[in-house]
Motif scaffolding. Structure first.
Motif, PDB file in Angstrom:
ATOM      1  N   TYR A  39       0.834  -1.208   0.000  1.00  0.00           N
ATOM      2  CA  TYR A  39       0.000   0.000   0.000  1.00  0.00           C
ATOM      3  C   TYR A  39       0.869   1.259   0.000  1.00  0.00           C
ATOM      4  O   TYR A  39       0.632   2.195  -0.758  1.00  0.00           O
ATOM      5  N   ASP A 211      -8.703  -5.144  -3.803  1.00  0.00           N
ATOM      6  CA  ASP A 211      -9.527  -4.600  -2.706  1.00  0.00           C
ATOM      7  C   ASP A 211      -8.714  -3.597  -1.881  1.00  0.00           C
ATOM      8  O   ASP A 211      -9.212  -2.540  -1.505  1.00  0.00           O
ATOM      9  N   ILE A 212      -7.461  -3.950  -1.606  1.00  0.00           N
ATOM     10  CA  ILE A 212      -6.613  -3.071  -0.789  1.00  0.00           C
ATOM     11  C   ILE A 212      -6.388  -1.727  -1.505  1.00  0.00           C
ATOM     12  O   ILE A 212      -6.325  -0.676  -0.864  1.00  0.00           O
ATOM     13  N   GLU A 215      -8.729   0.939  -0.514  1.00  0.00           N
ATOM     14  CA  GLU A 215      -8.770   1.339   0.899  1.00  0.00           C
ATOM     15  C   GLU A 215      -8.261   2.784   1.054  1.00  0.00           C
ATOM     16  O   GLU A 215      -7.367   3.216   0.354  1.00  0.00           O
ATOM     17  N   THR A 216      -8.866   3.499   1.982  1.00  0.00           N
ATOM     18  CA  THR A 216      -8.420   4.875   2.226  1.00  0.00           C
ATOM     19  C   THR A 216      -7.795   5.034   3.618  1.00  0.00           C
ATOM     20  O   THR A 216      -7.175   6.053   3.899  1.00  0.00           O
ATOM     21  N   LYS A 220      -6.487   0.036   8.217  1.00  0.00           N
ATOM     22  CA  LYS A 220      -7.321  -1.110   7.837  1.00  0.00           C
ATOM     23  C   LYS A 220      -6.584  -2.061   6.889  1.00  0.00           C
ATOM     24  O   LYS A 220      -7.108  -3.103   6.517  1.00  0.00           O
ATOM     25  N   VAL A 221      -5.385  -1.670   6.470  1.00  0.00           N
ATOM     26  CA  VAL A 221      -4.589  -2.541   5.602  1.00  0.00           C
ATOM     27  C   VAL A 221      -3.739  -3.450   6.493  1.00  0.00           C
ATOM     28  O   VAL A 221      -2.975  -2.948   7.333  1.00  0.00           O
TER      29      VAL A 221
END
Ligand code: SF4
Length: 277
Positions: A39, A211-212, A215-216, A220-221
């Motif tokens: 990420y 999906d990752i 993510e913002t 949550k990653v």
């Protein structure tokens, strides 16, 4: 993150392409693999430093490619140590082969990459990657484990689906960079079934990364604490927010996301109780 002239990997939460090294970075089953590190690198676009070891590897690759292409020997002792594993110059081969735009997709996403060497044999094709390592004894993979790498699984799938070969040989040639110059080869032939089985895992990983990418909230990653010290250490260790949950994910399994008191016990109390059981 932009790499090798392909542009940004992720735009507005959508992955534009995936490379073997990119998927490896975001796969916790691989050495150094961590979804949060992926990420940082590909969604937030934080570049990672180019290391001295990588420079040595690039130099050896360039020298070998030049030799196999033209016969011109400008190799240093590291590249030359692998000479016994070079194909004859007249052999049918592709060098530094760039995977084409529509050649291979994983979970619908374009795959990019360069294959060091593709060798055409009578009944099969071989895809080979030159590797540099400080110690062959410590770091070279066993032949049967090559398919567990993302890179060789992708290359095998490309050779099978794009070139149309059922049997694909995957190989690593390791060149040692410290101590006495030496090289060794690890190699295995894969059936179509074996490639397909591994491909399902790679596709599942690509879907997770998709999906990752949307993510913002970095918290949550998932963080893979086991990868923080791999190789020379993750370059994001100084900014990565490691939470209690990241440290003991197994302890938190089944617990509520939001800490609050129940039955007179806080989440921390519950964790302490579990640890002492
Ligand atoms: S410091 Fe550890 S948990 Fe954080 S991104 Fe790096 S490898 Fe992942």
């Amino acid at each position: 993150m932009s790499g090798s002239g392909y542009g940004k990997t992720v735009i507005d939460g959508v992955i534009q392409y995936l490379s073997p090294s990119g998927i490896t970075c975001g796969d916790p089953t691989q050495a150094g693999g961590c979804e949060r590190r992926w990420y940082y690198k590909y969604v937030l676009g934080l570049k990672e430093p180019f290391t001295g070891s990588q420079r040595i590897g690039v130099d050896a690759h360039t020298q070998i490619e030049k030799y196999l292409e033209s016969g011109e020997d400008c190799m240093g002792q590291i590249a030359r140590s692998a000479r016994q594993f070079f194909p004859p110059l007249e052999a049918g081969m592709l060098l530094e082969h760039r995977i084409g735009k529509d050649d291979l997709k994983v979970a619908g996403i374009r795959v990019v990459g360069h294959i060091d060497l593709v060798l055409f044999e009578k009944n099969h094709v071989e895809v080979l990657d030159w590797k540099t390592t400080k110690s062959i004894k410590m770091w070279a993979k066993r032949s049967q484990d090559l398919i567990k790498t993302v890179q060789m699984a992708l290359y095998a799938k490309w050779a099978q689906s794009f070139l149309g070969f059922d049997a694909v040989r995957i190989s690593h040639v390791y060149m040692q960079t410290q101590g006495r110059p030496q090289a060794d080869k690890r190699s295995v032939i894969l059936s179509a079934e074996k490639i397909e089985k591994r491909w399902e895992e790679i596709e599942a990983r690509a879907r997770i990364l998709s999906d990752i990418a949307k993510e913002t909230d970095i918290l949550k990653v998932p963080a893979n604490r086991n990868a923080c010290s791999d190789f020379k250490g993750c370059p994001r260790r100084n900014i990565c927010p490691i939470t209690t949950k990241d440290k003991w994910p197994a302890l938190f399994a089944g617990l509520r996301e939001t800490p609050k008191k129940t039955n007179g016990l806080s989440i921390i109390d519950e964790l302490k109780a579990r640890k002492t059981k």
